[in-house]
Scaffold this motif. Structure first.
Motif, PDB file in Angstrom:
ATOM      1  N   MET A   1     -59.786   4.987 -43.095  1.00  0.00           N
ATOM      2  CA  MET A   1     -58.886   6.121 -43.116  1.00  0.00           C
ATOM      3  C   MET A   1     -59.292   7.046 -44.251  1.00  0.00           C
ATOM      4  SD  MET A   1     -55.157   4.503 -42.252  1.00  0.00           S
ATOM      5  CE  MET A   1     -55.242   3.358 -43.589  1.00  0.00           C
ATOM      6  N   ILE A   2     -59.054   8.319 -44.024  1.00  0.00           N
ATOM      7  CA  ILE A   2     -59.378   9.331 -45.018  1.00  0.00           C
ATOM      8  C   ILE A   2     -58.072   9.963 -45.473  1.00  0.00           C
ATOM      9  CG2 ILE A   2     -60.586  11.510 -45.426  1.00  0.00           C
ATOM     10  CD1 ILE A   2     -62.445  10.634 -43.045  1.00  0.00           C
ATOM     11  N   PHE A   3     -57.850  10.006 -46.788  1.00  0.00           N
ATOM     12  CA  PHE A   3     -56.653  10.585 -47.383  1.00  0.00           C
ATOM     13  C   PHE A   3     -57.032  11.922 -48.013  1.00  0.00           C
ATOM     14  CE2 PHE A   3     -55.965   6.079 -47.176  1.00  0.00           C
ATOM     15  CZ  PHE A   3     -54.639   5.944 -46.821  1.00  0.00           C
ATOM     16  N   ASP A   4     -56.667  13.021 -47.354  1.00  0.00           N
ATOM     17  CA  ASP A   4     -56.944  14.352 -47.884  1.00  0.00           C
ATOM     18  C   ASP A   4     -55.704  14.849 -48.614  1.00  0.00           C
ATOM     19  OD1 ASP A   4     -59.543  14.556 -46.824  1.00  0.00           O
ATOM     20  OD2 ASP A   4     -58.778  15.290 -44.904  1.00  0.00           O
ATOM     21  N   PRO A   5     -55.785  15.049 -49.946  1.00  0.00           N
ATOM     22  CA  PRO A   5     -54.622  15.523 -50.695  1.00  0.00           C
ATOM     23  C   PRO A   5     -54.165  16.899 -50.211  1.00  0.00           C
ATOM     24  CG  PRO A   5     -56.380  14.809 -52.178  1.00  0.00           C
ATOM     25  CD  PRO A   5     -56.955  14.851 -50.798  1.00  0.00           C
ATOM     26  N   LEU A   6     -52.855  17.059 -50.146  1.00  0.00           N
ATOM     27  CA  LEU A   6     -52.252  18.353 -49.826  1.00  0.00           C
ATOM     28  C   LEU A   6     -51.820  19.020 -51.128  1.00  0.00           C
ATOM     29  CD1 LEU A   6     -50.198  17.277 -46.687  1.00  0.00           C
ATOM     30  CD2 LEU A   6     -52.326  18.600 -46.750  1.00  0.00           C
ATOM     31  N   PRO A   7     -51.471  20.300 -51.104  1.00  0.00           N
ATOM     32  CA  PRO A   7     -51.085  20.985 -52.347  1.00  0.00           C
ATOM     33  C   PRO A   7     -49.733  20.555 -52.921  1.00  0.00           C
ATOM     34  CG  PRO A   7     -51.528  22.578 -50.583  1.00  0.00           C
ATOM     35  CD  PRO A   7     -51.614  21.220 -49.992  1.00  0.00           C
ATOM     36  N   ILE A   8     -49.119  19.534 -52.344  1.00  0.00           N
ATOM     37  CA  ILE A   8     -47.879  18.948 -52.858  1.00  0.00           C
ATOM     38  C   ILE A   8     -48.252  17.607 -53.481  1.00  0.00           C
ATOM     39  CG2 ILE A   8     -45.608  18.030 -52.217  1.00  0.00           C
ATOM     40  CD1 ILE A   8     -45.884  21.086 -51.834  1.00  0.00           C
ATOM     41  N   THR A 102     -51.649  21.222 -39.203  1.00  0.00           N
ATOM     42  CA  THR A 102     -51.431  21.047 -37.775  1.00  0.00           C
ATOM     43  C   THR A 102     -51.593  19.575 -37.440  1.00  0.00           C
ATOM     44  OG1 THR A 102     -52.220  23.267 -37.260  1.00  0.00           O
ATOM     45  CG2 THR A 102     -52.226  21.674 -35.457  1.00  0.00           C
ATOM     46  N   LEU A 103     -50.540  18.989 -36.890  1.00  0.00           N
ATOM     47  CA  LEU A 103     -50.638  17.637 -36.352  1.00  0.00           C
ATOM     48  C   LEU A 103     -50.997  17.780 -34.885  1.00  0.00           C
ATOM     49  CD1 LEU A 103     -47.549  15.832 -37.926  1.00  0.00           C
ATOM     50  CD2 LEU A 103     -49.936  15.788 -38.678  1.00  0.00           C
ATOM     51  N   ASP A 104     -52.035  17.073 -34.473  1.00  0.00           N
ATOM     52  CA  ASP A 104     -52.575  17.237 -33.131  1.00  0.00           C
ATOM     53  C   ASP A 104     -52.835  15.864 -32.525  1.00  0.00           C
ATOM     54  OD1 ASP A 104     -54.358  17.694 -30.921  1.00  0.00           O
ATOM     55  OD2 ASP A 104     -54.989  19.578 -31.840  1.00  0.00           O
ATOM     56  N   ALA A 105     -52.280  15.623 -31.346  1.00  0.00           N
ATOM     57  CA  ALA A 105     -52.471  14.331 -30.687  1.00  0.00           C
ATOM     58  C   ALA A 105     -53.951  14.044 -30.465  1.00  0.00           C
ATOM     59  CB  ALA A 105     -51.712  14.292 -29.364  1.00  0.00           C
ATOM     60  N   GLU A 106     -54.737  15.063 -30.178  1.00  0.00           N
ATOM     61  CA  GLU A 106     -56.169  14.842 -29.950  1.00  0.00           C
ATOM     62  C   GLU A 106     -56.896  14.494 -31.240  1.00  0.00           C
ATOM     63  OE1 GLU A 106     -58.123  17.833 -27.610  1.00  0.00           O
ATOM     64  OE2 GLU A 106     -56.524  17.824 -26.114  1.00  0.00           O
ATOM     65  N   ASP A 107     -56.475  15.054 -32.362  1.00  0.00           N
ATOM     66  CA  ASP A 107     -57.092  14.736 -33.656  1.00  0.00           C
ATOM     67  C   ASP A 107     -56.598  13.408 -34.216  1.00  0.00           C
ATOM     68  OD1 ASP A 107     -58.521  17.089 -33.594  1.00  0.00           O
ATOM     69  OD2 ASP A 107     -57.130  18.174 -34.901  1.00  0.00           O
ATOM     70  N   ARG A 108     -55.400  12.981 -33.776  1.00  0.00           N
ATOM     71  CA  ARG A 108     -54.787  11.718 -34.206  1.00  0.00           C
ATOM     72  C   ARG A 108     -54.550  11.664 -35.718  1.00  0.00           C
ATOM     73  NH1 ARG A 108     -58.452  10.871 -30.246  1.00  0.00           N
ATOM     74  NH2 ARG A 108     -57.595  10.024 -28.330  1.00  0.00           N
ATOM     75  N   ASN A 109     -54.336  12.817 -36.344  1.00  0.00           N
ATOM     76  CA  ASN A 109     -54.068  12.860 -37.778  1.00  0.00           C
ATOM     77  C   ASN A 109     -52.581  12.642 -38.037  1.00  0.00           C
ATOM     78  OD1 ASN A 109     -53.396  15.386 -36.660  1.00  0.00           O
ATOM     79  ND2 ASN A 109     -53.809  16.464 -38.558  1.00  0.00           N
ATOM     80  N   ALA A 110     -52.253  12.419 -39.297  1.00  0.00           N
ATOM     81  CA  ALA A 110     -50.866  12.188 -39.709  1.00  0.00           C
ATOM     82  C   ALA A 110     -50.639  12.879 -41.038  1.00  0.00           C
ATOM     83  CB  ALA A 110     -50.586  10.694 -39.829  1.00  0.00           C
ATOM     84  N   VAL A 111     -49.360  12.991 -41.416  1.00  0.00           N
ATOM     85  CA  VAL A 111     -49.014  13.505 -42.737  1.00  0.00           C
ATOM     86  C   VAL A 111     -48.172  12.445 -43.431  1.00  0.00           C
ATOM     87  CG1 VAL A 111     -46.962  14.784 -41.954  1.00  0.00           C
ATOM     88  CG2 VAL A 111     -48.112  15.466 -44.075  1.00  0.00           C
ATOM     89  N   TYR A 112     -48.529  12.173 -44.699  1.00  0.00           N
ATOM     90  CA  TYR A 112     -47.732  11.277 -45.542  1.00  0.00           C
ATOM     91  C   TYR A 112     -46.820  12.158 -46.382  1.00  0.00           C
ATOM     92  CZ  TYR A 112     -46.263   8.112 -49.180  1.00  0.00           C
ATOM     93  OH  TYR A 112     -45.493   7.384 -50.054  1.00  0.00           O
ATOM     94  N   VAL A 113     -45.498  11.950 -46.228  1.00  0.00           N
ATOM     95  CA  VAL A 113     -44.483  12.738 -46.918  1.00  0.00           C
ATOM     96  C   VAL A 113     -43.832  11.840 -47.967  1.00  0.00           C
ATOM     97  CG1 VAL A 113     -42.409  14.143 -46.623  1.00  0.00           C
ATOM     98  CG2 VAL A 113     -44.059  13.958 -44.736  1.00  0.00           C
TER      99      VAL A 113
END
Length: 180
Positions: A1-8, A102-113
């Protein structure tokens, strides 16, 4: 898994590393060790889904506060959604700031809140299904939110808002929400 930091602070886009062959693909969507290595919540006590049938519909911005703040891991199972998080944590260097992906079913990405951060989304396609993992059980006495159309937030929704619930239309602006 890849964890890309968001600006939060402490928020991430979580991307998969699929292994592909002639049959399709296989990928981990959650790994306790990898989440722990990033300092993230790893105890999930509840899983929910939301299904939104129309395009341009906004849900949120919601949070759970008090003695039961919750982290969320949100993934799109069908369609696409413009996902927004808003930092409400008292003393946070990113308090009052937002991030969007953008959360996209085809990309299968997620956001950790992380706990103390509000979450909402706008559907970019019809028939959007989101799956949520929650670190705390739903506590209606501790739920809250911020008006997703509050101009002070500076949110740039990609589509004209098509619909919001009565609850969401009556959420307060950020200026009237106490830091968490």
């Amino acid at each position: 898994m890849i964890f890309d930091p968001l600006p939060i602070a402490s928020a991430f886009e979580v991307r998969l590393e699929p292994r592909r062959d002639a049959r399709g693909l296989f990928a981990r969507v959650y790994c306790d060790d990898e989440f722990r290595a990033e300092g993230l919540v790893t105890d999930w006590v509840q899983m929910n889904i939301s299904v939104t049938i129309g395009q341009g519909i906004i849900r949120g911005l919601h949070f759970q506060a008090g003695p039961v703040p919750e982290a969320k891991l949100v993934r799109c199972l069908s369609g696409r959604a413009h996902d927004v998080i808003l930092d409400l944590r008292a003393g946070s260097a990113t308090y009052g700031r937002h991030a969007a992906i953008t959360l996209d079913a085809e990309d299968r990405n997620a956001v950790y809140v992380p706990p103390g951060v509000a979450h909402g989304f706008q559907t970019l396609t019809p028939d959007v299904e989101l799956q949520y993992l929650h670190s705390a059980r739903y506590a209606p006495d501790h739920e809250g939110g911020v008006d997703a159309l509050d101009p002070a937030l500076g949110l740039d929704w990609p589509l004209p808002p098509a619909m919001r619930s009565d609850r969401d239309r009556n959420l307060p602006p950020l200026a009237e929400v106490d830091p968490l």
